[in-house]
Design a protein around this motif. Structure first.
Motif, mmCIF file in Angstrom:
data_model
loop_
_atom_site.group_PDB
_atom_site.id
_atom_site.type_symbol
_atom_site.label_atom_id
_atom_site.label_comp_id
_atom_site.label_asym_id
_atom_site.label_seq_id
_atom_site.Cartn_x
_atom_site.Cartn_y
_atom_site.Cartn_z
ATOM 1 N N LYS A 105 0.716 -1.196 -0.044
ATOM 2 C CA LYS A 105 -0.081 -0.122 -0.078
ATOM 3 C C LYS A 105 0.974 1.240 -0.031
ATOM 4 C CE LYS A 105 -0.842 -0.364 4.872
ATOM 5 N NZ LYS A 105 -2.075 -0.454 5.894
ATOM 6 N N VAL A 106 1.928 1.439 0.588
ATOM 7 C CA VAL A 106 2.940 2.237 0.464
ATOM 8 C C VAL A 106 3.502 2.491 -0.830
ATOM 9 C CG1 VAL A 106 5.255 3.123 1.345
ATOM 10 C CG2 VAL A 106 3.652 2.419 3.018
ATOM 11 N N ALA A 107 3.758 1.377 -1.494
ATOM 12 C CA ALA A 107 4.397 1.541 -2.829
ATOM 13 C C ALA A 107 2.997 1.947 -3.745
ATOM 14 C CB ALA A 107 4.905 0.310 -3.386
ATOM 15 N N ALA A 108 2.015 2.008 -3.422
ATOM 16 C CA ALA A 108 0.953 2.525 -4.339
ATOM 17 C C ALA A 108 0.688 3.928 -4.164
ATOM 18 C CB ALA A 108 -0.374 1.793 -3.979
ATOM 19 N N ILE A 109 1.446 4.567 -3.486
ATOM 20 C CA ILE A 109 1.366 5.942 -3.210
ATOM 21 C C ILE A 109 2.042 6.619 -4.556
ATOM 22 C CG2 ILE A 109 1.530 7.953 -1.769
ATOM 23 C CD1 ILE A 109 1.672 6.169 0.818
#
Length: 230
Positions: A105-109
């Motif tokens: 989810k962090v990498a989706a930012i």
């Protein structure tokens, strides 16, 4: 002989980093583990309370991005580079299941990806690089001469990851790891920003039933054939 760019993408726990390291060593290329970069940012976010299993504050994380410095530092004794977060060696901590639970989810930012992709593209300007991740062939280096997309069944990948974590001394169950693998697959493949996908000019490589030696030999031969064409 001209140097090329090798982009290795694929699902979590398919052995991308292992193969990438082997190829880089055999060819005398630079190896970059982009997953470690996203994991380092995720570790920072966890420490600051920006992400957790129960709540997320992505706005605060984006605002803190100027304070986050990630870099690889070569360890002469070990023979490979380790990830440093704001001058702290976090190579071991970023591999934990706690980080794995939050990293997709962090990498989706968008802002996180923009920051790290710019760094990755700068690293590869001179070619002679092997980079692995989720969007290397599709976004970071769309013109890479050699693109690979690695895959394996979720169960096979969960078993591999479970063994790694046990060997590290982590207290986890196989069911937890399998759940995490499936969750990351879904998030990585369905995110809005740079989703995990098979680039049209990439070689799909399923290593579910393949040993490390066979994997390396096949990849190395592919790479040499491409290099010799340049």
């Amino acid at each position: 002989m001209r140097k090329i760019t090798i982009a290795i993408d694929g699902y979590s726990s398919t052995g991308k980093s292992t193969i990438a390291k082997q190829l880089a060593k055999a060819l005398g290329y630079v190896y970059v583990d982009t997953g470690a970069m996203y994991r380092a940012v995720t570790l920072y976010a966890i420490r600051k309370g920006f992400v957790s299993d129960t709540s997320d504050n992505f706005t605060a994380l984006v605002e803190a991005l100027p304070n986050i410095n990630v870099k690889f530092v070569h360890n002469e004794e070990l023979g490979f580079s380790e990830m440093f977060l704001n001058d702290e060696n976090v190579e071991k901590e970023i591999r934990s299941l706690a980080v794995s639970r939050q990293v997709s989810k962090v990498a989706a930012i968008k802002e996180v990806r923009t920051k790290l992709v710019e760094m990755q593209q700068e690293m590869g300007k001179e070619k002679g690089i092997v980079m692995d991740g989720r969007d290397i062939g599709s976004v970071v280096f769309p013109d890479a001469e050699f693109k690979v997309f690695m895959t394996a069944s979720p169960e096979t990948r969960a078993h591999r990851r479970y063994k790694e974590l046990l060997d590290r001394g982590d207290d986890v169950t196989y069911e937890e790891v399998l759940k995490n693998v499936r969750s990351r697959d879904y998030i990585d493949s369905n995110r809005k920003e740079s989703p995990l996908l098979l680039a049209k000019d990439a070689i799909e490589f399923d290593n579910s039933d393949m040993g490390l030696v066979e994997q390396f030999e096949r990849m190395h031969n592919y790479a040499l054939r491409i290099i010799e064409k340049e």
